[in-house]
Design a protein around this motif. Structure first.
Motif, PDB file in Angstrom:
ATOM      1  N   SER A 221      -2.541  -4.195 -10.794  1.00 41.74           N
ATOM      2  CA  SER A 221      -1.091  -4.343 -10.943  1.00 41.74           C
ATOM      3  C   SER A 221      -0.354  -3.460  -9.929  1.00 41.74           C
ATOM      4  N   LEU A 222      -0.983  -2.337  -9.534  1.00 41.73           N
ATOM      5  CA  LEU A 222      -0.377  -1.523  -8.467  1.00 41.73           C
ATOM      6  C   LEU A 222      -0.317  -2.314  -7.150  1.00 41.73           C
ATOM      7  N   LEU A 223      -1.399  -3.019  -6.819  1.00 43.78           N
ATOM      8  CA  LEU A 223      -1.389  -3.810  -5.575  1.00 43.78           C
ATOM      9  C   LEU A 223      -0.310  -4.893  -5.619  1.00 43.78           C
ATOM     10  N   LEU A 224      -0.131  -5.501  -6.792  1.00 44.00           N
ATOM     11  CA  LEU A 224       0.927  -6.511  -6.940  1.00 44.00           C
ATOM     12  C   LEU A 224       2.303  -5.864  -6.711  1.00 44.00           C
ATOM     13  N   ASP A 225       2.472  -4.647  -7.260  1.00 41.60           N
ATOM     14  CA  ASP A 225       3.731  -3.905  -7.046  1.00 41.60           C
ATOM     15  C   ASP A 225       3.958  -3.608  -5.576  1.00 41.60           C
ATOM     16  N   LEU A 226       2.893  -3.130  -4.920  1.00 37.68           N
ATOM     17  CA  LEU A 226       3.020  -2.754  -3.504  1.00 37.68           C
ATOM     18  C   LEU A 226       3.384  -3.980  -2.666  1.00 37.68           C
ATOM     19  N   ALA A 227       2.766  -5.126  -3.004  1.00 35.53           N
ATOM     20  CA  ALA A 227       3.062  -6.349  -2.251  1.00 35.53           C
ATOM     21  C   ALA A 227       4.515  -6.780  -2.462  1.00 35.53           C
ATOM     22  N   SER A 228       5.024  -6.575  -3.684  1.00 38.60           N
ATOM     23  CA  SER A 228       6.414  -6.993  -3.907  1.00 38.60           C
ATOM     24  C   SER A 228       7.378  -6.030  -3.201  1.00 38.60           C
ATOM     25  N   GLN A 229       6.971  -4.752  -3.066  1.00 38.65           N
ATOM     26  CA  GLN A 229       7.770  -3.790  -2.280  1.00 38.65           C
ATOM     27  C   GLN A 229       7.876  -4.250  -0.831  1.00 38.65           C
ATOM     28  N   ILE A 230       6.741  -4.773  -0.320  1.00 39.07           N
ATOM     29  CA  ILE A 230       6.695  -5.223   1.074  1.00 39.07           C
ATOM     30  C   ILE A 230       7.738  -6.301   1.314  1.00 39.07           C
ATOM     31  N   LEU A 231       7.873  -7.198   0.334  1.00 34.83           N
ATOM     32  CA  LEU A 231       8.843  -8.287   0.473  1.00 34.83           C
ATOM     33  C   LEU A 231      10.265  -7.738   0.605  1.00 34.83           C
ATOM     34  N   GLN A 232      10.489  -6.565  -0.019  1.00 34.17           N
ATOM     35  CA  GLN A 232      11.841  -5.984   0.044  1.00 34.17           C
ATOM     36  C   GLN A 232      11.990  -5.030   1.231  1.00 34.17           C
ATOM     37  N   GLY A 233      11.003  -5.036   2.146  1.00 33.11           N
ATOM     38  CA  GLY A 233      11.052  -4.099   3.277  1.00 33.11           C
ATOM     39  C   GLY A 233      10.246  -2.875   2.915  1.00 33.11           C
ATOM     40  N   LEU A 238       3.835   3.256   3.448  1.00 34.83           N
ATOM     41  CA  LEU A 238       3.215   2.497   2.353  1.00 34.83           C
ATOM     42  C   LEU A 238       1.746   2.152   2.644  1.00 34.83           C
ATOM     43  N   GLU A 239       1.456   1.908   3.934  1.00 28.42           N
ATOM     44  CA  GLU A 239       0.079   1.531   4.289  1.00 28.42           C
ATOM     45  C   GLU A 239      -0.922   2.646   3.965  1.00 28.42           C
ATOM     46  N   LEU A 240      -0.440   3.898   3.917  1.00 26.93           N
ATOM     47  CA  LEU A 240      -1.328   5.030   3.626  1.00 26.93           C
ATOM     48  C   LEU A 240      -1.813   4.991   2.180  1.00 26.93           C
ATOM     49  N   LEU A 241      -1.013   4.386   1.304  1.00 26.72           N
ATOM     50  CA  LEU A 241      -1.425   4.232  -0.093  1.00 26.72           C
ATOM     51  C   LEU A 241      -2.228   2.934  -0.273  1.00 26.72           C
ATOM     52  N   PHE A 276       1.223  -6.043   7.562  1.00 31.50           N
ATOM     53  CA  PHE A 276       0.687  -4.854   8.232  1.00 31.50           C
ATOM     54  C   PHE A 276      -0.245  -5.146   9.407  1.00 31.50           C
ATOM     55  N   LEU A 277      -0.622  -6.420   9.561  1.00 34.02           N
ATOM     56  CA  LEU A 277      -1.663  -6.736  10.543  1.00 34.02           C
ATOM     57  C   LEU A 277      -1.333  -6.209  11.944  1.00 34.02           C
TER      58      LEU A 277
END
Length: 423
Positions: A221-233, A238-241, A276-277
């Motif tokens: 669920s953390l990865l899902l959160d991080l991905a949704s953060q990405i959508l908002q910029g 963030l990549e370090l986590l 991030f690619l």
């Protein structure tokens, strides 16, 4: 002479003692001075005396001197600090935030350089002390605890001595929530503790403690959160986590094979990749490794990859790097193994045309994986073999007939290609 002068200034006990300590701290930034200082008779004893002083200003200045010493990469300097470790631990529960932080980073630095220091700190109770510090409300203290712990968990004796003590303590149940609230609580501590979890998971086979704490659903669920953060910029760093979290999840799944069947995880992975690619290509390998472990034995994720139409995005990664080629082909093999229906869906993409050039790359591992995939496709969809021949696949396979490591597979495939369909 100058170093002795500095020590005498600190010992004299004049009014200027704080200023002398300040000068000493400045001088101890030099590696040669550090070594000369610890060789002087009574030097560490004097610093220890000031470090345990009841005058807060002197105590803090002495702590700064010890912190400078701990930066030395010379084991003998770290070992000279052995008499101080018990006090460093004691002051972790003090009232001064700055002192607590200095003590943590000093301990972390000493732990890196010297096995003797680690051997002394364990019986002195460093693990229970860290378990009480991890309950601090202060971000700076939490980050320091994460730093010390990650240094301990990387030590060569960690698998036999340290990891079990950590798993038996209260640390894991505090670490997991700190990692998972990374965006709210503070990225620094979350990143440190995510690496701590990674060192435990990859150096310890039996992770029942973490699994019982719900590590797989929590990290998912953390990865899902991080991905949704990405959508908002994506927030800075963030990549370090993302990196250690991907690793933790990938390795836990490799060890247990148990996973929540949540197709959103695949979408999250591809979002992370897409974002991030370019700037952080190292994440490609981490994402593909997790994708491989998700699809390895699990028909659910293989079907989800196809039904969510993520295949074109996956195929775009085929030629990003040598490592990516092998991992993407491995994921495609995981899917193709599931049978004819999946193979037909794979072949709806111009897959054969993309595989052909891969048979000429100089990397035997990639070519081997490519042959493996072709074998599965021809096995489940014999018409693919005829298609492959029409595209000139025959010649591509013949090149590998003389290669000792690939010869058998190439010949088996040539046999399949030569057979008329339906034979």
């Amino acid at each position: 002479g100058q170093v002795l002068e500095l020590l005498r200034g600190v010992q004299r006990g004049s009014e200027d003692r704080k200023r002398s300590l300040g000068r000493l701290r400045w001088a101890l930034q030099n590696e040669e001075t550090q070594q000369k200082f610890v060789r002087l008779d009574g030097s560490i004893r004097t610093l220890t005396g000031l470090f345990t002083s009841s005058l807060a200003e002197l105590q803090l200045e002495a702590a700064r001197c010890l912190h400078e010493l701990s930066h030395s990469s010379v084991p003998s300097v770290a070992e000279a600090c052995l008499p101080v470790t018990s006090y460093l631990l004691t002051y972790l529960s003090g009232h001064s935030l700055e002192l607590t932080e200095l003590c943590l980073y000093t301990l972390g630095n000493l732990v890196v350089e010297s096995e003797a220091v680690r051997k002394q700190l364990l019986p002195q109770g460093i693990i229970p002390v860290l378990a009480s510090c991890i309950q601090s409300p202060h971000e700076a203290v939490l980050e320091g605890v994460g730093y010390v712990l990650s240094q301990l968990l990387q030590a060569k004796e960690a698998p036999t001595e340290i990891i079990l003590l950590v798993l038996d303590s209260l640390l894991p149940q505090h670490m997991l929530p700190l990692v998972c609230s990374g965006l709210k609580a503070g990225m620094g501590a979350a990143v440190e503790f995510a690496w701590c979890l990674h060192y435990i998971i990859c150096r310890h086979e039996d992770n029942t403690v973490l699994l019982a704490l719900g590590a797989v659903p929590a990290l998912t669920s953390l990865l899902l959160d991080l991905a949704s953060q990405i959508l908002q910029g994506a927030p800075e760093g963030l990549e370090l986590l993302v990196c250690p979290v991907l690793r933790c999840l990938g390795n836990l799944l490799a060890q247990t094979g148990c996973q929540g069947q949540d197709g959103r995880l695949l979408i999250a992975l591809f979002l992370i990749l897409q974002c991030f690619l370019q700037q952080h290509p190292f994440l490609l390998q981490e994402c593909l490794w997790l994708l491989n472990n998700l699809t390895a034995d699990d028909p659910f994720f293989c079907s989800a990859l196809l039904s969510l139409e993520l295949l074109p995005a996956l195929l775009q990664l085929l030629t990003c790097s040598q490592m990516a080629t092998v991992l993407v082909l491995t994921v495609l093999c995981n899917v193709a193994e599931k049978g004819a229906v999946q193979c037909q869906q794979l072949l709806q993409q111009p897959l054969l045309a993309q595989l052909l050039p891969l048979l000429t790359v100089p990397d035997p591992e990639a070519v081997g994986q490519c042959l493996e995939l072709l074998h599965l496709l021809f096995l489940h969809c014999p018409e693919a073999a005829a298609d492959f021949t029409r595209q000139g696949g025959h010649q591509a396979l013949e090149q590998h007939q003389s290669s000792p490591e690939l010869q058998e597979r190439a010949q088996a495939l040539l046999g399949m290609v030569r057979q008329p369909p339906g034979a």
